[in-house]
Design an enzyme around this catalytic site. Structure first.
Site, mmCIF file in Angstrom:
data_model
loop_
_atom_site.group_PDB
_atom_site.id
_atom_site.type_symbol
_atom_site.label_atom_id
_atom_site.label_comp_id
_atom_site.label_asym_id
_atom_site.label_seq_id
_atom_site.Cartn_x
_atom_site.Cartn_y
_atom_site.Cartn_z
ATOM 1 N N LYS A 42 45.455 98.891 61.126
ATOM 2 C CA LYS A 42 44.862 99.791 60.169
ATOM 3 C C LYS A 42 43.598 99.221 59.545
ATOM 4 O O LYS A 42 42.752 99.959 59.035
ATOM 5 C CB LYS A 42 45.862 100.069 59.035
ATOM 6 C CG LYS A 42 47.137 100.713 59.470
ATOM 7 C CD LYS A 42 48.081 100.812 58.257
ATOM 8 C CE LYS A 42 49.448 101.243 58.727
ATOM 9 N NZ LYS A 42 50.465 100.996 57.702
ATOM 10 N N GLY A 43 43.493 97.894 59.536
ATOM 11 C CA GLY A 43 42.497 97.220 58.712
ATOM 12 C C GLY A 43 41.055 97.664 58.872
ATOM 13 O O GLY A 43 40.291 97.632 57.920
ATOM 14 N N GLU A 98 36.826 95.370 64.433
ATOM 15 C CA GLU A 98 37.983 94.768 63.751
ATOM 16 C C GLU A 98 37.616 94.428 62.308
ATOM 17 O O GLU A 98 36.429 94.256 61.976
ATOM 18 C CB GLU A 98 38.385 93.510 64.559
ATOM 19 C CG GLU A 98 39.488 92.657 64.014
ATOM 20 C CD GLU A 98 40.850 93.336 63.900
ATOM 21 O OE1 GLU A 98 40.951 94.340 63.179
ATOM 22 O OE2 GLU A 98 41.814 92.810 64.501
ATOM 23 N N ASP A 99 38.628 94.333 61.453
ATOM 24 C CA ASP A 99 38.363 93.965 60.054
ATOM 25 C C ASP A 99 38.055 92.477 59.917
ATOM 26 O O ASP A 99 37.091 92.090 59.268
ATOM 27 C CB ASP A 99 39.536 94.373 59.138
ATOM 28 C CG ASP A 99 40.892 93.838 59.596
ATOM 29 O OD1 ASP A 99 40.960 93.185 60.661
ATOM 30 O OD2 ASP A 99 41.891 94.072 58.891
ATOM 31 N N ASP A 102 40.678 85.937 62.694
ATOM 32 C CA ASP A 102 41.283 84.770 62.057
ATOM 33 C C ASP A 102 41.610 83.751 63.159
ATOM 34 O O ASP A 102 40.725 83.031 63.604
ATOM 35 C CB ASP A 102 42.517 85.282 61.299
ATOM 36 C CG ASP A 102 43.190 84.249 60.433
ATOM 37 O OD1 ASP A 102 42.500 83.389 59.886
ATOM 38 O OD2 ASP A 102 44.424 84.312 60.284
ATOM 39 N N VAL A 152 41.888 87.034 52.029
ATOM 40 C CA VAL A 152 41.133 88.018 51.252
ATOM 41 C C VAL A 152 41.738 89.416 51.397
ATOM 42 O O VAL A 152 42.438 89.701 52.379
ATOM 43 C CB VAL A 152 39.646 88.055 51.676
ATOM 44 C CG1 VAL A 152 38.951 86.745 51.353
ATOM 45 C CG2 VAL A 152 39.497 88.400 53.162
ATOM 46 N N ASP A 158 44.681 94.324 53.656
ATOM 47 C CA ASP A 158 45.804 94.459 52.726
ATOM 48 C C ASP A 158 46.547 93.148 52.474
ATOM 49 O O ASP A 158 46.384 92.172 53.199
ATOM 50 C CB ASP A 158 46.818 95.466 53.283
ATOM 51 C CG ASP A 158 47.684 94.862 54.386
ATOM 52 O OD1 ASP A 158 47.112 94.239 55.311
ATOM 53 O OD2 ASP A 158 48.909 94.991 54.326
ATOM 54 N N ARG A 164 44.074 97.875 50.199
ATOM 55 C CA ARG A 164 43.144 98.343 51.239
ATOM 56 C C ARG A 164 42.032 99.192 50.640
ATOM 57 O O ARG A 164 40.929 99.243 51.150
ATOM 58 C CB ARG A 164 43.884 99.198 52.282
ATOM 59 C CG ARG A 164 44.810 98.413 53.190
ATOM 60 C CD ARG A 164 45.186 99.274 54.398
ATOM 61 N NE ARG A 164 46.409 98.825 55.046
ATOM 62 C CZ ARG A 164 46.470 97.864 55.955
ATOM 63 N NH1 ARG A 164 45.381 97.242 56.337
ATOM 64 N NH2 ARG A 164 47.614 97.528 56.498
HETATM 65 P P1 5GP Z 1 44.169 86.978 64.205
HETATM 66 O O1 5GP Z 1 44.946 87.543 65.343
HETATM 67 O O2 5GP Z 1 42.695 86.808 64.487
HETATM 68 O O3 5GP Z 1 44.794 85.724 63.660
HETATM 69 O O4 5GP Z 1 44.358 87.954 62.998
HETATM 70 C C1 5GP Z 1 43.742 89.140 62.854
HETATM 71 C C2 5GP Z 1 44.501 89.955 61.823
HETATM 72 O O5 5GP Z 1 45.117 89.126 60.825
HETATM 73 C C3 5GP Z 1 43.568 90.821 61.064
HETATM 74 O O6 5GP Z 1 43.357 92.051 61.702
HETATM 75 C C4 5GP Z 1 44.287 90.979 59.736
HETATM 76 O O7 5GP Z 1 45.216 92.021 59.807
HETATM 77 C C5 5GP Z 1 45.022 89.694 59.549
HETATM 78 N N1 5GP Z 1 44.316 88.748 58.663
HETATM 79 C C6 5GP Z 1 43.740 87.575 58.997
HETATM 80 N N2 5GP Z 1 43.165 86.985 57.932
HETATM 81 C C7 5GP Z 1 43.360 87.830 56.902
HETATM 82 C C8 5GP Z 1 42.964 87.795 55.518
HETATM 83 O O8 5GP Z 1 42.300 86.887 54.993
HETATM 84 N N3 5GP Z 1 43.348 88.868 54.767
HETATM 85 C C9 5GP Z 1 44.065 89.916 55.268
HETATM 86 N N4 5GP Z 1 44.384 90.892 54.424
HETATM 87 N N5 5GP Z 1 44.449 89.974 56.559
HETATM 88 C C10 5GP Z 1 44.090 88.953 57.359
#
Ligand code: 5GP
Length: 180
Positions: A42-43, A98-99, A102, A152, A158, A164
Protein backbone atom coordinates in the site's frame (compact mmCIF):
# COMPACT_ATOMS: atom_id res chain seq x y z
CA UNK A 1 -1.32 11.93 15.84
CA UNK A 2 1.03 14.94 15.62
CA UNK A 3 2.07 14.72 19.27
CA UNK A 4 3.41 11.20 18.58
CA UNK A 5 5.99 12.48 16.10
CA UNK A 6 9.59 13.02 17.09
CA UNK A 7 11.26 14.78 14.16
CA UNK A 8 10.19 15.92 10.69
CA UNK A 9 12.55 14.80 7.93
CA UNK A 10 10.66 16.26 4.96
CA UNK A 11 7.81 18.76 5.03
CA UNK A 12 5.18 19.20 2.33
CA UNK A 13 7.04 21.89 0.44
CA UNK A 14 10.27 19.89 0.27
CA UNK A 15 8.37 16.79 -0.92
CA UNK A 16 6.47 18.77 -3.58
CA UNK A 17 9.64 20.36 -4.97
CA UNK A 18 11.52 17.07 -5.14
CA UNK A 19 8.65 15.22 -6.81
CA UNK A 20 8.27 17.97 -9.41
CA UNK A 21 11.96 17.42 -10.30
CA UNK A 22 11.56 13.66 -10.44
CA UNK A 23 8.49 13.96 -12.68
CA UNK A 24 10.35 16.24 -15.09
CA UNK A 25 13.29 13.86 -15.25
CA UNK A 26 11.09 10.80 -15.86
CA UNK A 27 9.11 12.63 -18.58
CA UNK A 28 12.41 13.55 -20.27
CA UNK A 29 13.81 10.03 -20.04
CA UNK A 30 10.69 8.42 -21.54
CA UNK A 31 9.59 11.15 -23.97
CA UNK A 32 10.06 8.91 -27.02
CA UNK A 33 8.36 5.88 -25.54
CA UNK A 34 5.31 4.57 -23.72
CA UNK A 35 5.61 4.26 -19.96
CA UNK A 36 3.79 1.98 -17.52
CA UNK A 37 4.03 2.85 -13.83
CA UNK A 38 3.52 0.04 -11.34
CA UNK A 39 2.79 1.19 -7.80
CA UNK A 40 3.64 -1.14 -4.92
CA UNK A 41 0.72 -1.17 -2.47
CA UNK A 42 0.00 0.00 0.00
CA UNK A 43 2.87 2.32 0.83
CA UNK A 44 3.44 3.86 -2.61
CA UNK A 45 -0.12 5.06 -3.23
CA UNK A 46 0.45 8.67 -2.18
CA UNK A 47 3.85 8.99 -3.85
CA UNK A 48 2.50 7.50 -7.08
CA UNK A 49 -0.52 9.82 -7.05
CA UNK A 50 1.72 12.89 -6.73
CA UNK A 51 4.40 11.57 -9.09
CA UNK A 52 2.04 10.86 -12.01
CA UNK A 53 0.72 14.41 -11.80
CA UNK A 54 4.28 15.68 -12.14
CA UNK A 55 4.89 13.62 -15.32
CA UNK A 56 3.79 15.46 -18.46
CA UNK A 57 3.79 12.51 -20.90
CA UNK A 58 1.01 9.87 -21.17
CA UNK A 59 1.43 6.98 -18.73
CA UNK A 60 -0.32 3.72 -17.90
CA UNK A 61 -0.83 2.78 -14.25
CA UNK A 62 -1.12 -0.59 -12.53
CA UNK A 63 -0.64 -1.83 -8.98
CA UNK A 64 0.91 -4.80 -7.26
CA UNK A 65 0.10 -5.57 -3.64
CA UNK A 66 2.74 -7.17 -1.43
CA UNK A 67 2.51 -8.19 2.19
CA UNK A 68 4.38 -5.71 4.35
CA UNK A 69 5.88 -5.58 7.79
CA UNK A 70 2.64 -6.26 9.59
CA UNK A 71 3.22 -5.04 13.12
CA UNK A 72 7.01 -5.17 13.04
CA UNK A 73 9.65 -2.63 12.13
CA UNK A 74 12.02 -5.25 10.76
CA UNK A 75 11.91 -6.95 7.37
CA UNK A 76 11.32 -10.68 7.43
CA UNK A 77 12.62 -11.09 3.90
CA UNK A 78 9.44 -12.93 2.98
CA UNK A 79 7.55 -11.32 0.12
CA UNK A 80 4.01 -12.36 -0.64
CA UNK A 81 1.97 -11.08 -3.57
CA UNK A 82 -1.49 -10.23 -2.28
CA UNK A 83 -2.64 -8.52 -5.50
CA UNK A 84 -1.06 -9.20 -8.88
CA UNK A 85 -1.03 -6.81 -11.84
CA UNK A 86 -4.26 -6.45 -13.82
CA UNK A 87 -2.60 -6.73 -17.24
CA UNK A 88 0.44 -8.31 -18.93
CA UNK A 89 3.54 -6.10 -19.10
CA UNK A 90 5.34 -7.76 -22.04
CA UNK A 91 6.82 -5.14 -24.37
CA UNK A 92 6.19 -2.24 -21.96
CA UNK A 93 8.64 0.20 -20.44
CA UNK A 94 7.94 -0.50 -16.80
CA UNK A 95 8.78 1.79 -13.91
CA UNK A 96 8.17 0.17 -10.52
CA UNK A 97 7.24 2.84 -7.96
CA UNK A 98 7.92 2.08 -4.29
CA UNK A 99 7.65 4.06 -1.05
CA UNK A 100 10.98 3.02 0.46
CA UNK A 101 13.85 0.65 -0.30
CA UNK A 102 15.27 -0.79 2.89
CA UNK A 103 16.90 -4.25 2.71
CA UNK A 104 16.06 -4.35 -1.01
CA UNK A 105 14.42 -7.76 -0.67
CA UNK A 106 10.93 -6.67 -1.75
CA UNK A 107 12.04 -4.89 -4.89
CA UNK A 108 14.62 -7.44 -5.91
CA UNK A 109 11.92 -10.10 -5.69
CA UNK A 110 9.46 -7.98 -7.67
CA UNK A 111 12.04 -7.01 -10.29
CA UNK A 112 12.89 -10.68 -10.90
CA UNK A 113 9.21 -11.60 -11.10
CA UNK A 114 8.40 -8.80 -13.55
CA UNK A 115 11.50 -9.38 -15.72
CA UNK A 116 10.29 -12.94 -16.35
CA UNK A 117 7.19 -11.39 -17.96
CA UNK A 118 9.22 -9.81 -20.77
CA UNK A 119 8.94 -6.01 -20.38
CA UNK A 120 10.83 -3.90 -22.91
CA UNK A 121 12.63 -2.23 -20.00
CA UNK A 122 12.32 -2.21 -16.23
CA UNK A 123 13.47 0.52 -13.88
CA UNK A 124 12.91 1.26 -10.22
CA UNK A 125 11.76 4.53 -8.66
CA UNK A 126 11.56 4.99 -4.90
CA UNK A 127 10.46 7.92 -2.77
CA UNK A 128 12.92 7.07 0.02
CA UNK A 129 16.10 5.02 0.07
CA UNK A 130 17.95 3.61 3.09
CA UNK A 131 21.15 2.31 1.44
CA UNK A 132 22.81 1.47 4.81
CA UNK A 133 20.28 -1.31 5.33
CA UNK A 134 20.72 -3.05 1.98
CA UNK A 135 21.03 -6.86 2.22
CA UNK A 136 20.93 -7.53 -1.50
CA UNK A 137 22.40 -5.45 -4.35
CA UNK A 138 19.70 -3.50 -6.15
CA UNK A 139 20.00 -0.86 -8.86
CA UNK A 140 17.58 1.95 -8.03
CA UNK A 141 17.17 4.33 -10.96
CA UNK A 142 15.23 7.22 -9.37
CA UNK A 143 15.48 8.16 -5.69
CA UNK A 144 13.48 10.94 -4.03
CA UNK A 145 15.49 11.21 -0.83
CA UNK A 146 18.25 9.14 0.73
CA UNK A 147 17.75 8.73 4.49
CA UNK A 148 19.77 7.22 7.34
CA UNK A 149 18.82 4.03 9.12
CA UNK A 150 15.74 5.33 10.93
CA UNK A 151 12.15 4.13 10.90
CA UNK A 152 9.94 6.79 9.33
CA UNK A 153 6.21 7.24 8.83
CA UNK A 154 3.92 9.45 6.79
CA UNK A 155 3.36 10.16 3.11
CA UNK A 156 2.06 6.60 2.61
CA UNK A 157 4.36 4.89 5.10
CA UNK A 158 2.74 3.31 8.14
CA UNK A 159 3.45 1.95 11.57
CA UNK A 160 0.88 -0.66 12.63
CA UNK A 161 -1.41 0.59 9.87
CA UNK A 162 -1.34 4.21 11.09
CA UNK A 163 0.23 7.49 9.93
CA UNK A 164 -0.09 6.84 6.16
CA UNK A 165 -2.17 9.99 5.82
CA UNK A 166 0.43 12.31 7.35
CA UNK A 167 1.46 14.77 4.62
CA UNK A 168 5.06 14.85 5.90
CA UNK A 169 7.78 12.26 6.61
CA UNK A 170 8.71 11.96 10.27
CA UNK A 171 10.13 9.68 12.95
CA UNK A 172 8.02 8.52 15.89
CA UNK A 173 8.65 9.10 19.57
CA UNK A 174 10.07 5.98 21.30
CA UNK A 175 6.97 5.94 23.56
CA UNK A 176 4.84 5.00 20.51
CA UNK A 177 6.81 1.76 20.05
CA UNK A 178 6.77 0.83 23.71
CA UNK A 179 2.96 1.06 23.70
CA UNK A 180 2.54 -1.62 21.02
P1 5GP B 1 12.69 -4.01 1.99
O1 5GP B 1 12.14 -5.24 1.35
O2 5GP B 1 13.46 -3.12 1.05
O3 5GP B 1 13.45 -4.31 3.25
O4 5GP B 1 11.46 -3.23 2.57
C1 5GP B 1 10.60 -2.49 1.84
C2 5GP B 1 9.34 -2.27 2.67
O5 5GP B 1 9.63 -2.21 4.08
C3 5GP B 1 8.75 -0.96 2.36
O6 5GP B 1 7.87 -1.03 1.27
C4 5GP B 1 8.03 -0.61 3.65
O7 5GP B 1 6.76 -1.20 3.67
C5 5GP B 1 8.86 -1.23 4.72
N1 5GP B 1 9.78 -0.27 5.37
C6 5GP B 1 11.12 -0.23 5.30
N2 5GP B 1 11.63 0.80 6.00
C7 5GP B 1 10.56 1.44 6.51
C8 5GP B 1 10.43 2.63 7.32
O8 5GP B 1 11.37 3.33 7.71
N3 5GP B 1 9.15 2.99 7.63
C9 5GP B 1 8.05 2.28 7.22
N4 5GP B 1 6.86 2.74 7.61
N5 5GP B 1 8.15 1.17 6.47
C10 5GP B 1 9.38 0.77 6.11
Amino acid sequence: MLDELERTLFDEERIRTRIADMGRQIARDYREDKLLLIGVLKGAFIFLADLVRAISIPVGIDFVGVSSYGTHTKSTGVVRIVKDLDAPIAGNNVLVVEDIVDTGLTLSYLATLFRERGPKSLRICTFLDKPERREIPLAVDYVGFTIPNEFVVGYGLDYNGRYRNLPIVATLKPSVYSKS
